[in-house]
Design a protein around this motif. Sequence first.
Motif, short mmCIF file in Angstrom:
data_model
loop_
_atom_site.label_atom_id
_atom_site.label_comp_id
_atom_site.label_asym_id
_atom_site.label_seq_id
_atom_site.Cartn_x
_atom_site.Cartn_y
_atom_site.Cartn_z
N THR A 144 0.81 -1.21 0.00
CA THR A 144 0.00 0.00 0.00
C THR A 144 0.85 1.27 0.00
OG1 THR A 144 -0.20 -0.12 2.42
CG2 THR A 144 -1.96 -1.11 1.11
N ASP A 145 2.09 1.20 0.53
CA ASP A 145 2.91 2.41 0.52
C ASP A 145 3.51 2.70 -0.86
OD1 ASP A 145 4.68 0.30 0.54
OD2 ASP A 145 5.83 0.99 2.26
N HIS A 146 3.19 1.87 -1.85
CA HIS A 146 3.60 2.12 -3.22
C HIS A 146 2.45 2.70 -4.06
CE1 HIS A 146 7.04 -1.08 -2.87
NE2 HIS A 146 7.23 -0.01 -2.13
N LEU A 147 1.37 3.07 -3.41
CA LEU A 147 0.20 3.62 -4.09
C LEU A 147 0.13 5.12 -3.92
CD1 LEU A 147 -2.58 1.09 -2.96
CD2 LEU A 147 -1.10 0.94 -4.97
N SER A 148 -0.62 5.77 -4.80
CA SER A 148 -0.90 7.20 -4.65
C SER A 148 -1.88 7.41 -3.50
CB SER A 148 -1.49 7.76 -5.94
OG SER A 148 -2.79 7.24 -6.15
N GLY A 149 -2.05 8.67 -3.09
CA GLY A 149 -2.99 8.97 -2.02
C GLY A 149 -4.41 8.58 -2.37
N GLY A 150 -4.83 8.88 -3.60
CA GLY A 150 -6.18 8.51 -4.02
C GLY A 150 -6.39 7.01 -4.03
N GLN A 151 -5.37 6.25 -4.47
CA GLN A 151 -5.46 4.80 -4.47
C GLN A 151 -5.52 4.25 -3.05
OE1 GLN A 151 -1.96 4.04 -6.84
NE2 GLN A 151 -3.16 3.56 -8.66
N GLN A 152 -4.75 4.84 -2.14
CA GLN A 152 -4.78 4.38 -0.75
C GLN A 152 -6.17 4.62 -0.13
OE1 GLN A 152 -1.32 5.14 1.84
NE2 GLN A 152 -0.32 6.00 0.03
N GLN A 153 -6.79 5.75 -0.46
CA GLN A 153 -8.13 5.98 0.08
C GLN A 153 -9.13 4.99 -0.50
OE1 GLN A 153 -9.27 7.06 2.72
NE2 GLN A 153 -9.62 9.27 2.54
N ARG A 154 -8.92 4.57 -1.75
CA ARG A 154 -9.79 3.55 -2.34
C ARG A 154 -9.61 2.20 -1.63
NH1 ARG A 154 -11.82 4.23 -7.70
NH2 ARG A 154 -11.64 6.40 -8.37
N VAL A 155 -8.37 1.88 -1.27
CA VAL A 155 -8.13 0.65 -0.50
C VAL A 155 -8.89 0.71 0.82
CG1 VAL A 155 -6.40 -0.77 0.67
CG2 VAL A 155 -5.89 0.23 -1.56
N ALA A 156 -8.82 1.88 1.47
CA ALA A 156 -9.50 2.03 2.74
C ALA A 156 -11.02 1.91 2.59
CB ALA A 156 -9.13 3.37 3.36
N ILE A 157 -11.57 2.41 1.48
CA ILE A 157 -13.00 2.26 1.22
C ILE A 157 -13.33 0.78 0.98
CG2 ILE A 157 -14.85 2.80 -0.40
CD1 ILE A 157 -13.55 5.56 -0.75
N ALA A 158 -12.47 0.08 0.26
CA ALA A 158 -12.68 -1.36 0.05
C ALA A 158 -12.67 -2.10 1.39
CB ALA A 158 -11.60 -1.92 -0.87
N ARG A 159 -11.80 -1.70 2.30
CA ARG A 159 -11.76 -2.32 3.62
C ARG A 159 -13.06 -2.07 4.39
NH1 ARG A 159 -7.00 -0.40 7.45
NH2 ARG A 159 -8.25 1.51 7.30
N MET A 160 -13.60 -0.87 4.26
CA MET A 160 -14.89 -0.58 4.89
C MET A 160 -15.99 -1.44 4.29
SD MET A 160 -17.90 1.30 4.19
CE MET A 160 -17.46 2.61 3.05
N LEU A 161 -15.96 -1.63 2.95
CA LEU A 161 -16.92 -2.51 2.29
C LEU A 161 -16.79 -3.94 2.81
CD1 LEU A 161 -17.03 -1.70 -1.53
CD2 LEU A 161 -18.96 -1.84 0.04
N MET A 162 -15.55 -4.38 3.00
CA MET A 162 -15.30 -5.73 3.51
C MET A 162 -15.90 -5.92 4.89
SD MET A 162 -13.73 -8.50 2.52
CE MET A 162 -13.22 -10.07 3.24
N GLN A 163 -15.94 -4.86 5.64
CA GLN A 163 -16.49 -4.90 6.99
C GLN A 163 -18.00 -5.10 6.99
OE1 GLN A 163 -15.80 -1.31 9.14
NE2 GLN A 163 -16.93 -1.96 10.95
N ASP A 164 -18.66 -4.72 5.88
CA ASP A 164 -20.12 -4.78 5.78
C ASP A 164 -20.77 -3.85 6.80
OD1 ASP A 164 -22.46 -5.57 4.57
OD2 ASP A 164 -22.75 -7.30 5.88
N ALA A 165 -20.23 -2.64 6.90
CA ALA A 165 -20.76 -1.65 7.83
C ALA A 165 -22.12 -1.15 7.36
CB ALA A 165 -19.79 -0.47 7.95
N ARG A 166 -22.95 -0.71 8.30
CA ARG A 166 -24.24 -0.12 7.98
C ARG A 166 -24.26 1.38 8.21
NH1 ARG A 166 -25.61 -2.47 4.43
NH2 ARG A 166 -27.62 -1.39 4.55
N LEU A 167 -23.26 1.86 8.94
CA LEU A 167 -23.15 3.27 9.28
C LEU A 167 -21.72 3.71 9.06
CD1 LEU A 167 -24.20 5.90 10.66
CD2 LEU A 167 -23.76 4.78 12.86
N VAL A 168 -21.52 4.81 8.33
CA VAL A 168 -20.18 5.28 7.98
C VAL A 168 -19.99 6.70 8.49
CG1 VAL A 168 -18.57 5.77 6.11
CG2 VAL A 168 -20.13 3.83 5.92
N PHE A 169 -18.90 6.92 9.23
CA PHE A 169 -18.51 8.25 9.66
C PHE A 169 -17.27 8.67 8.88
CE2 PHE A 169 -20.77 6.73 13.47
CZ PHE A 169 -21.69 7.77 13.61
#
Length: 262
Positions: A144-169
């Motif tokens: 992940t440290d070889h990615l751009s900032g925008g790509q890293q934020q996309r990884v973080a969004i994918a991780r949130m999706l993986m969590q199957d959250a119902r509420l996002v802050f």
Amino acid sequence: MDVCLQNVGKIWPDGTPVLDSVDLSIASGEGVVLLGANGCGKSTLLRCMLGLESISRGEIRMGEVSLTRARGGELRRLRSRIGSVFQQFNLVNNLSVFQNVLFGRLGNDGLLRSLNLTCSATTRDRAMHCLERVGLAHLAQRRTDHLSGGQQQRVAIARMLMQDARLVFADEPVASLDPRAGREVMDLLFEIVHEHRLTVVCVLHQLELASEYADRLVGLKNGRVVLDGKPSGISPEALAELYVGEDLADDTDAMGGVYAYQ
């Protein structure tokens, strides 16, 4: 998941008040953006809703559960349904994109079952699906440290999706990105929010983005809600007033990156 705040107050240990009698109801599936000058209390309010700060009085409810009173297993189950999107990304930089997305299951499966070599084939397939949704499946094995900032934020969004959250802050989710990458991340985040009918509470400084993406704008000043309505019904003058003569009692920084509660 709906959210209800009743008479919420917060006072710092030195006696400085930062939140004052906040009443706020957020319907399930609603997208709310919190606005206000630095020091108005919006980041502290978000931290209180996340359970990262205790409140001095009042109650915060999420669905049928009181965050203020929940303990033990009830609190862990509530947190497993909450995802967070922050300015910094909170990724494990020396691990792969794929492994970081797998960590979205930590709160549900525990550490051992969230590791690449020990998780089930179903879990691995789901992680790849989440990466495909954010357009990064081809980078699954890259650190992940070889990615751009925008790509890293996309990884973080994918991780949130993986969590199957119902509420996002979200606290300033695009503040560290350039305007083009920031808009791409906001497009992606809110597309996913609408697809999955998630509830989202977001702090933004960019008024243009706030008005474009929010179902509802909530403005704070001196720790109180002074503005609440649909973007189309709020005048530029009313928005500008949020940033006039504000105290700096709340000196809270933006909180970090996209982080799944664990």
